[in-house]
Motif scaffolding. Structure first.
Motif, mmCIF file in Angstrom:
data_model
loop_
_atom_site.group_PDB
_atom_site.id
_atom_site.type_symbol
_atom_site.label_atom_id
_atom_site.label_comp_id
_atom_site.label_asym_id
_atom_site.label_seq_id
_atom_site.Cartn_x
_atom_site.Cartn_y
_atom_site.Cartn_z
ATOM 1 N N ALA A 110 0.794 -1.181 -0.026
ATOM 2 C CA ALA A 110 0.103 -0.067 0.052
ATOM 3 C C ALA A 110 0.808 1.213 -0.006
ATOM 4 C CB ALA A 110 -0.950 0.027 1.314
ATOM 5 N N ARG A 111 2.272 1.158 -0.180
ATOM 6 C CA ARG A 111 2.969 2.449 -0.145
ATOM 7 C C ARG A 111 3.725 2.578 -1.379
ATOM 8 N NH1 ARG A 111 3.120 -0.187 4.660
ATOM 9 N NH2 ARG A 111 5.186 -1.232 3.950
ATOM 10 N N THR A 112 3.958 1.506 -2.240
ATOM 11 C CA THR A 112 4.666 1.553 -3.359
ATOM 12 C C THR A 112 3.971 1.620 -4.519
ATOM 13 O OG1 THR A 112 6.359 0.121 -2.013
ATOM 14 C CG2 THR A 112 6.593 0.652 -4.393
ATOM 15 N N PRO A 113 4.005 2.920 -5.211
ATOM 16 C CA PRO A 113 3.190 2.866 -6.706
ATOM 17 C C PRO A 113 3.967 1.998 -7.763
ATOM 18 C CG PRO A 113 4.331 4.763 -6.313
ATOM 19 C CD PRO A 113 4.689 4.131 -4.888
ATOM 20 N N ILE A 114 3.258 1.667 -8.748
ATOM 21 C CA ILE A 114 3.593 1.025 -9.877
ATOM 22 C C ILE A 114 3.775 2.416 -10.906
ATOM 23 C CG2 ILE A 114 3.487 -0.278 -11.860
ATOM 24 C CD1 ILE A 114 1.797 -2.259 -9.987
ATOM 25 N N ARG A 115 5.186 2.653 -11.305
ATOM 26 C CA ARG A 115 5.337 3.965 -11.849
ATOM 27 C C ARG A 115 5.157 3.543 -13.407
ATOM 28 N NH1 ARG A 115 7.018 7.906 -8.777
ATOM 29 N NH2 ARG A 115 7.763 7.354 -6.496
ATOM 30 N N SER A 116 3.992 3.275 -13.520
ATOM 31 C CA SER A 116 3.620 3.060 -15.164
ATOM 32 C C SER A 116 3.635 4.164 -16.029
ATOM 33 C CB SER A 116 2.497 2.231 -15.283
ATOM 34 O OG SER A 116 1.496 2.853 -15.060
ATOM 35 N N VAL A 117 3.547 3.965 -17.385
ATOM 36 C CA VAL A 117 3.506 5.289 -18.200
ATOM 37 C C VAL A 117 1.798 5.842 -17.976
ATOM 38 C CG1 VAL A 117 3.025 6.107 -20.599
ATOM 39 C CG2 VAL A 117 4.866 4.518 -19.836
ATOM 40 N N ALA A 118 0.721 4.752 -17.589
ATOM 41 C CA ALA A 118 -0.391 5.111 -17.346
ATOM 42 C C ALA A 118 -0.469 5.877 -15.975
ATOM 43 C CB ALA A 118 -1.145 4.015 -17.288
ATOM 44 N N ALA A 119 0.042 5.628 -15.140
ATOM 45 C CA ALA A 119 0.003 6.351 -13.770
ATOM 46 C C ALA A 119 0.489 7.855 -13.894
ATOM 47 C CB ALA A 119 0.608 5.509 -12.601
ATOM 48 N N THR A 120 1.652 7.785 -14.804
ATOM 49 C CA THR A 120 2.290 9.077 -14.878
ATOM 50 C C THR A 120 1.267 10.099 -15.792
ATOM 51 O OG1 THR A 120 4.387 7.991 -14.865
ATOM 52 C CG2 THR A 120 4.213 10.326 -15.949
ATOM 53 N N ALA A 121 0.611 9.415 -16.567
ATOM 54 C CA ALA A 121 -0.388 10.213 -17.349
ATOM 55 C C ALA A 121 -1.304 10.813 -16.826
ATOM 56 C CB ALA A 121 -0.816 9.368 -18.497
ATOM 57 N N ILE A 122 -1.776 10.157 -15.703
ATOM 58 C CA ILE A 122 -2.963 10.516 -14.780
ATOM 59 C C ILE A 122 -2.341 11.746 -14.055
ATOM 60 C CG2 ILE A 122 -4.298 10.241 -12.632
ATOM 61 C CD1 ILE A 122 -4.604 7.408 -13.461
ATOM 62 N N VAL A 123 -1.212 11.739 -13.264
ATOM 63 C CA VAL A 123 -0.543 12.857 -12.645
ATOM 64 C C VAL A 123 -0.239 13.848 -13.347
ATOM 65 C CG1 VAL A 123 1.328 13.459 -11.349
ATOM 66 C CG2 VAL A 123 0.494 11.051 -11.084
ATOM 67 N N LEU A 124 0.176 13.755 -14.667
ATOM 68 C CA LEU A 124 0.663 14.791 -15.548
ATOM 69 C C LEU A 124 -0.877 15.746 -15.970
ATOM 70 C CD1 LEU A 124 3.449 13.581 -18.066
ATOM 71 C CD2 LEU A 124 3.440 15.235 -16.051
ATOM 72 N N GLU A 125 -2.007 14.723 -16.170
ATOM 73 C CA GLU A 125 -3.147 15.615 -16.735
ATOM 74 C C GLU A 125 -4.029 16.230 -15.488
ATOM 75 O OE1 GLU A 125 -5.955 16.902 -19.131
ATOM 76 O OE2 GLU A 125 -4.516 15.818 -19.816
ATOM 77 N N ALA A 126 -3.765 15.537 -14.461
ATOM 78 C CA ALA A 126 -4.289 16.228 -13.066
ATOM 79 C C ALA A 126 -3.710 17.477 -12.709
ATOM 80 C CB ALA A 126 -4.395 15.262 -11.987
#
Length: 314
Positions: free
Chosen positions: A92-108
């Protein structure tokens, strides 16, 4: 000409239950939505819909087929199709730093638009949990609309023969715990008792979806294959199919004109459940407040889908 008034990232297990393909086609045909990205997310290991080890990648490929079939009829914009992780969170503390998760962060975290951002998720919550773990400030900038989770016993009873851990929650129970318990992400939940309301008959599928060009044939054929597979396994589906991911469109693209909200569907504010390590939910009233939908405007949702498919076919 309808102008976009919200942004949406669609995150779904498109190589799984084909109800997600219907949701995606509907979002692509909705001009009030600026569809920013389409994320293909993973299934549980060994899921009969796609037992491979590449379900995130397969989901993205299937989503691209829908984009291609809709073709020039889709609303303006060029959403990026991205494969999410093929596996769930390890803790519950370690993200999977996928291209998809990064895209969510960048858009948000964009500061060049005032359009509200919705993350429309019809599967597990791996990418959303990872994005929040990577950048918790996204909680101030997004609303999560999630199809998943069991019935709150104060609101509804489970269906006959139900699984203790609801299907989408079981895809990644750790990610669900991160989103529901740890995060402060605004959450609109469509639990099992609500999404199971979204029924169409086989006759309606044949009359109002199948004849609508390449996309209608793709959607209808995909659902036919599930019915054939289930029937061969001794599980006849009868005359209906659950289009359980379509509320993602109803609650985003089809909000009210003035004072925009999902005003034609019914919801309540409820404490989120507590989840065990394997996803078993306990409703003890101690969870954070989330918006839980109890009744959906199926007339608006399905008639809009039929109308947009007919317009696209013309």
């Amino acid at each position: 000409m309808t102008q976009p008034r919200i942004r949406v990232i669609a995150d779904n297990d498109y190589s799984g239950d084909p109800d997600g393909l219907v949701q995606l086609a509907h979002h692509l045909l909705s001009p009030s939505v600026d569809l920013r990205a389409i994320i293909g997310s993973h299934l549980r290991p060994g899921d009969p819909f796609d037992p491979s080890e590449r379900t995130g990648e397969n989901a993205a490929a299937r989503a691209q087929e829908v984009v291609d079939a809709v073709g020039s009829a889709r609303a303006p914009g060029s959403p990026r199709v991205i494969a999410g992780s093929n596996v769930g969170l390890a803790d519950a503390r370690t993200p999977i730093r996928s291209v998809a998760a990064t895209a969510i962060v960048l858009e948000a975290m964009r500061d060049d638009t005032d359009l509200p951002l919705y993350l429309a998720c019809g599967a597990g919550l791996t990418e959303i949990a990872s994005a929040w773990l990577m950048e918790p400030r996204i909680a101030e900038r997004v609303t999560i609309v999630w199809i998943g989770g069991p019935e709150d016993p104060d609101l509804a009873s489970p269906p006959p023969g139900h699984s203790e851990v609801e299907y989408n929650l079981a895809i990644d129970p750790i990610a669900a715990r991160v989103v529901l318990e740890d995060s402060d992400l605004p959450l609109w939940q469509v639990p099992r008792n609500a999404y199971r309301q979204a029924l169409l008959s086989t006759a309606e599928l044949d009359a109002r979806i199948r004849p609508r060009g390449a996309i209608g044939a793709l959607l209808a054929d995909s659902i036919d294959r599930v019915a054939e597979f289930a029937g061969a396994a001794g599980l006849p589906l009868g005359e209906t199919y659950v289009y359980g991911d379509s509320p993602l469109v109803l609650l985003t693209a089809l909000q009210s004109s003035f004072e925009p909200d999902a005003s034609s569907s019914e919801s309540v504010l409820r404490p989120a459940p507590r989840l065990s390590a394997d996803g078993v939910a306990t409703f003890d009233g101690s969870g954070r407040s989330i918006r839980v939908f109890t009744r959906l405007d199926l007339r608006l949702m399905f008639e809009d889908l039929f109308a947009k498919l007919a317009r696209a076919a013309r």
